[in-house]
Write a protein that holds these residues in place. Structure first.
Motif, PDB file in Angstrom:
ATOM      1  N   SER A 240      41.139 -57.609  12.501  1.00 48.87           N
ATOM      2  CA  SER A 240      40.831 -56.730  11.781  1.00 48.87           C
ATOM      3  C   SER A 240      41.360 -57.574  10.476  1.00 48.87           C
ATOM      4  CB  SER A 240      42.509 -55.826  11.440  1.00 48.87           C
ATOM      5  OG  SER A 240      43.450 -55.202  12.466  1.00 48.87           O
ATOM      6  N   LEU A 241      41.490 -58.673  10.316  1.00 50.70           N
ATOM      7  CA  LEU A 241      40.996 -59.323   9.456  1.00 50.70           C
ATOM      8  C   LEU A 241      39.635 -59.870   8.898  1.00 50.70           C
ATOM      9  CD1 LEU A 241      44.500 -61.580   8.969  1.00 50.70           C
ATOM     10  CD2 LEU A 241      44.161 -59.809   7.825  1.00 50.70           C
ATOM     11  N   GLU A 242      39.589 -60.251  10.600  1.00 49.87           N
ATOM     12  CA  GLU A 242      37.940 -60.907  10.731  1.00 49.87           C
ATOM     13  C   GLU A 242      36.726 -59.341   9.955  1.00 49.87           C
ATOM     14  OE1 GLU A 242      38.788 -62.625  15.126  1.00 49.87           O
ATOM     15  OE2 GLU A 242      37.109 -60.903  14.930  1.00 49.87           O
ATOM     16  N   ILE A 243      37.128 -58.670  10.801  1.00 46.75           N
ATOM     17  CA  ILE A 243      36.658 -57.354   9.886  1.00 46.75           C
ATOM     18  C   ILE A 243      36.423 -56.854   8.305  1.00 46.75           C
ATOM     19  CG2 ILE A 243      36.370 -54.383   9.887  1.00 46.75           C
ATOM     20  CD1 ILE A 243      37.884 -54.551  12.548  1.00 46.75           C
ATOM     21  N   LEU A 244      37.900 -56.947   8.103  1.00 48.38           N
ATOM     22  CA  LEU A 244      37.908 -57.327   6.675  1.00 48.38           C
ATOM     23  C   LEU A 244      36.678 -58.198   5.761  1.00 48.38           C
ATOM     24  CD1 LEU A 244      41.653 -57.168   5.078  1.00 48.38           C
ATOM     25  CD2 LEU A 244      39.706 -55.615   5.057  1.00 48.38           C
ATOM     26  N   GLY A 245      37.016 -59.394   6.711  1.00 48.00           N
ATOM     27  CA  GLY A 245      35.922 -60.782   5.482  1.00 48.00           C
ATOM     28  C   GLY A 245      34.860 -59.964   5.425  1.00 48.00           C
ATOM     29  N   HIS A 246      34.657 -59.577   6.667  1.00 50.08           N
ATOM     30  CA  HIS A 246      32.868 -59.141   6.803  1.00 50.08           C
ATOM     31  C   HIS A 246      32.277 -57.630   5.850  1.00 50.08           C
ATOM     32  CE1 HIS A 246      28.824 -59.013   8.276  1.00 50.08           C
ATOM     33  NE2 HIS A 246      28.968 -58.169   8.674  1.00 50.08           N
ATOM     34  N   ALA A 247      33.437 -57.294   5.849  1.00 51.18           N
ATOM     35  CA  ALA A 247      33.566 -55.562   5.518  1.00 51.18           C
ATOM     36  C   ALA A 247      33.001 -55.784   4.058  1.00 51.18           C
ATOM     37  CB  ALA A 247      34.934 -54.446   5.226  1.00 51.18           C
ATOM     38  N   ARG A 248      33.300 -56.584   2.811  1.00 48.02           N
ATOM     39  CA  ARG A 248      33.440 -57.477   1.659  1.00 48.02           C
ATOM     40  C   ARG A 248      32.053 -57.157   1.454  1.00 48.02           C
ATOM     41  NH1 ARG A 248      35.709 -55.939  -2.427  1.00 48.02           N
ATOM     42  NH2 ARG A 248      34.167 -54.709  -2.949  1.00 48.02           N
ATOM     43  N   SER A 249      31.346 -57.621   2.252  1.00 43.98           N
ATOM     44  CA  SER A 249      29.594 -57.541   1.967  1.00 43.98           C
ATOM     45  C   SER A 249      29.057 -56.438   2.810  1.00 43.98           C
ATOM     46  CB  SER A 249      28.556 -58.886   2.667  1.00 43.98           C
ATOM     47  OG  SER A 249      29.066 -58.639   4.213  1.00 43.98           O
ATOM     48  N   LEU A 250      29.977 -55.486   3.445  1.00 39.63           N
ATOM     49  CA  LEU A 250      29.392 -54.447   3.453  1.00 39.63           C
ATOM     50  C   LEU A 250      29.118 -53.358   2.155  1.00 39.63           C
ATOM     51  CD1 LEU A 250      30.461 -54.016   7.145  1.00 39.63           C
ATOM     52  CD2 LEU A 250      28.240 -54.263   6.435  1.00 39.63           C
ATOM     53  N   ALA A 251      30.434 -53.509   1.343  1.00 37.27           N
ATOM     54  CA  ALA A 251      30.866 -52.827   0.409  1.00 37.27           C
ATOM     55  C   ALA A 251      29.829 -53.071  -0.374  1.00 37.27           C
ATOM     56  CB  ALA A 251      32.412 -52.825  -0.137  1.00 37.27           C
ATOM     57  N   ASP A 252      29.779 -54.344  -0.801  1.00 35.05           N
ATOM     58  CA  ASP A 252      28.863 -54.544  -2.786  1.00 35.05           C
ATOM     59  C   ASP A 252      27.607 -54.170  -1.426  1.00 35.05           C
ATOM     60  OD1 ASP A 252      31.294 -55.820  -3.172  1.00 35.05           O
ATOM     61  OD2 ASP A 252      30.936 -57.920  -2.582  1.00 35.05           O
ATOM     62  N   ALA A 253      27.265 -54.335  -0.553  1.00 32.12           N
ATOM     63  CA  ALA A 253      25.259 -53.878  -0.160  1.00 32.12           C
ATOM     64  C   ALA A 253      25.212 -52.451  -0.273  1.00 32.12           C
ATOM     65  CB  ALA A 253      25.089 -54.199   1.140  1.00 32.12           C
ATOM     66  N   LEU A 254      27.105 -51.487  -0.205  1.00 29.99           N
ATOM     67  CA  LEU A 254      26.912 -50.170  -0.222  1.00 29.99           C
ATOM     68  C   LEU A 254      26.822 -50.037  -1.240  1.00 29.99           C
ATOM     69  CD1 LEU A 254      28.154 -49.418   3.441  1.00 29.99           C
ATOM     70  CD2 LEU A 254      26.252 -48.911   2.139  1.00 29.99           C
ATOM     71  N   GLY A 255      27.822 -50.570  -2.876  1.00 31.16           N
ATOM     72  CA  GLY A 255      27.709 -50.906  -3.776  1.00 31.16           C
ATOM     73  C   GLY A 255      29.045 -49.581  -3.885  1.00 31.16           C
ATOM     74  N   THR A 256      30.036 -49.850  -3.114  1.00 35.51           N
ATOM     75  CA  THR A 256      30.742 -49.032  -2.925  1.00 35.51           C
ATOM     76  C   THR A 256      32.315 -50.151  -3.105  1.00 35.51           C
ATOM     77  OG1 THR A 256      32.432 -47.490  -2.677  1.00 35.51           O
ATOM     78  CG2 THR A 256      31.019 -48.570  -0.406  1.00 35.51           C
ATOM     79  N   LYS A 257      33.679 -49.397  -2.842  1.00 34.34           N
ATOM     80  CA  LYS A 257      35.196 -50.533  -2.526  1.00 34.34           C
ATOM     81  C   LYS A 257      35.086 -50.283  -1.682  1.00 34.34           C
ATOM     82  CE  LYS A 257      36.082 -49.817  -7.018  1.00 34.34           C
ATOM     83  NZ  LYS A 257      36.797 -49.181  -8.817  1.00 34.34           N
ATOM     84  N   LEU A 258      35.966 -51.679  -1.479  1.00 36.91           N
ATOM     85  CA  LEU A 258      36.875 -52.129  -0.151  1.00 36.91           C
ATOM     86  C   LEU A 258      38.201 -51.467  -0.385  1.00 36.91           C
ATOM     87  CD1 LEU A 258      36.167 -53.119   2.558  1.00 36.91           C
ATOM     88  CD2 LEU A 258      36.996 -54.957   2.247  1.00 36.91           C
ATOM     89  N   VAL A 259      38.219 -50.664   0.703  1.00 38.25           N
ATOM     90  CA  VAL A 259      40.176 -50.208   0.977  1.00 38.25           C
ATOM     91  C   VAL A 259      41.027 -50.820   2.489  1.00 38.25           C
ATOM     92  CG1 VAL A 259      41.613 -48.105   0.898  1.00 38.25           C
ATOM     93  CG2 VAL A 259      39.545 -47.821  -0.713  1.00 38.25           C
ATOM     94  N   ALA A 260      41.823 -51.538   2.572  1.00 40.86           N
ATOM     95  CA  ALA A 260      42.789 -51.604   3.251  1.00 40.86           C
ATOM     96  C   ALA A 260      43.606 -51.281   3.808  1.00 40.86           C
ATOM     97  CB  ALA A 260      42.982 -53.590   3.519  1.00 40.86           C
ATOM     98  N   LEU A 261      43.445 -50.400   4.415  1.00 47.63           N
ATOM     99  CA  LEU A 261      44.494 -49.141   5.050  1.00 47.63           C
ATOM    100  C   LEU A 261      45.094 -49.894   6.822  1.00 47.63           C
ATOM    101  CD1 LEU A 261      45.862 -45.968   5.215  1.00 47.63           C
ATOM    102  CD2 LEU A 261      43.760 -45.828   6.845  1.00 47.63           C
ATOM    103  N   THR A 262      46.812 -49.459   6.066  1.00 41.74           N
ATOM    104  CA  THR A 262      47.935 -50.309   6.875  1.00 41.74           C
ATOM    105  C   THR A 262      48.771 -49.394   7.082  1.00 41.74           C
ATOM    106  OG1 THR A 262      48.805 -51.861   8.203  1.00 41.74           O
ATOM    107  CG2 THR A 262      48.793 -52.079   5.518  1.00 41.74           C
TER     108      THR A 262
END
Ligand SMILES: Cc1cc2nc3c(=O)[nH]c(=O)nc-3n(C[C@H](O)[C@H](O)[C@H](O)COP(=O)(O)OP(=O)(O)OC[C@H]3O[C@@H](n4cnc5c(N)ncnc54)[C@H](O)[C@@H]3O)c2cc1C
Length: 324
Positions: free
Chosen positions: A22-44
């Protein structure tokens, strides 16, 4: 409420800690959200909000924590209900989930509930020129890498294999944490736990820096491999033939149906180099292969290849390393 169209990552809890994937994905998801021009939200989801506050330090824009004292264990029906209730009004563009046992269970259910697409078990994720999320999966028995998009429905749900992205480090500036309290009772659960025997993994090869891997060519003699592994501080991995033959535990299988590793060094002994296997070592820093067949495909993936019988080669290495 969180703005619609965000990238959401479901951070799966295991007690007070998060699953590393889950943390590995979060680390990579930041760049995906930036590339999509949107926010990054973690849900737990969990019984208390302590771990959620820890999540807030992983470069996210917001953390949403569904919290109730009864949420101490995973339950398919209940977690599907809770995530559906949280996700529907927030209308995310993407939902990323670790391909753990529970994560795979949850992702399939949610995809049906939300009437959307699920790309399962991706080994890589990117945003293409049309600003679509592309999940890459080995297809047709590993013979091809297929890029999968979900252009017409959302959220695009994706499960990500453990070990494909590096573990990020927490940052100092925490994001906002939003707590949702569903107020549950025992009837909300779809199952009842009668007893529980935890079974930990005997080994997690996704974290190993040095690996010695054996295939059919070892003829089941993993004692020899273990001696070499011991000399160089390595963990032992295996091809599917070796695990299917019962020579080592299933957790040690590397490849498409096993684990994806990224060691600094891997020594591969008596494995032919089938693509379903090599997908699990393609992120290794330095690959050494020993095979008696000079035409074995494993040499295409190797930085250093040794043609010969693995038995005497390993014994000599162990002798020399032992002396050293
Ligand atoms: C959908 C699907 C998913 C799969 N997933 C995986 C997976 O996750 N991981 C995986 O590993 N496989 C997977 N497989 C199986 C994969 O296709 C191969 O069959 C498998 O990797 C072969 O294992 P191997 O290299 O040990 O055996 P083999 O292909 O039989 O190769 C043995 C090699 O050892 C060499 N050799 C023999 N004796 C010696 C000796 N004395 N000294 C040196 N070399 C010797 C031979 O020359 C040969 O190259 C999958 C297959 C499918 C269809």
């Amino acid at each position: 409420m969180t703005a619609s169209g965000a990238v959401w990552v479901y951070a799966e809890r295991h007690g007070d800690a998060f699953r590393p994937v889950s943390l590995e994905i979060l680390g990579h998801a930041r760049s995906l959200a930036d590339a999509l021009g949107t926010k990054l939200v973690a849900l737990t989801v969990g019984a208390d909000d302590g771990p959620a506050r820890e999540l807030a330090r992983y470069s996210v824009d917001e953390v949403v924590a569904v919290e109730d004292p009864l949420l101490v264990r995973y339950d398919t029906k209940l977690y599907t209900d809770l995530l559906e209730n949280t996700l529907r009004p927030s209308d995310p563009a993407v939902l990323l989930i670790g391909a753990t046992r529970d994560g795979q269970d949850l992702a399939g259910r949610l995809a049906v509930r939300l009437r959307t697409g699920l790309t399962a078990h991706v080994t890589s994720l990117e945003v293409d020129a049309e600003k679509r999320l592309v999940g890459w999966v080995p297809g047709f028995g590993g013979g091809i890498e297929a890029g999968v998009v979900c252009p017409e429905r959302r959220p695009a749900i994706v499960t990500v294999r453990p070990g494909v992205f590096p573990l990020p480090s927490p940052t100092t500036s925490p994001a906002e944490v939003r707590i949702e309290r569903p107020s549950l009772d025992a009837t909300a659960f779809g199952s009842r736990r009668l007893s529980f025997e935890p079974k930990g993994l005997s080994v997690d090869l996704t974290r190993s820096e040095v690996l010695v891997v054996g295939g059919r060519g070892t003829e089941g003699d993993f004692t020899r491999l273990q001696r070499l592994a011991h000399c160089i501080g390595a963990e032992v991995g295996a091809t599917r033939v070796a695990t299917d033959s019962g020579w080592v535990e299933r957790e040690r299988m590397i490849g498409q149906t096993g684990v994806v590793t990224h060691p600094k060094v891997v020594v591969i002994l008596g494995a032919s180099g089938a693509v379903q296997f090599t997908v699990g070592i393609e992120k290794a820093g330095f690959v050494i292969a020993v095979n008696r067949d000079p035409d074995a495909p494993i040499f295409e993936a190797a930085d250093l290849g040794i043609v010969g019988d693995l038995g005497p080669i390993v014994d000599r290495l162990v002798d020399q390393l032992g002396e050293a």
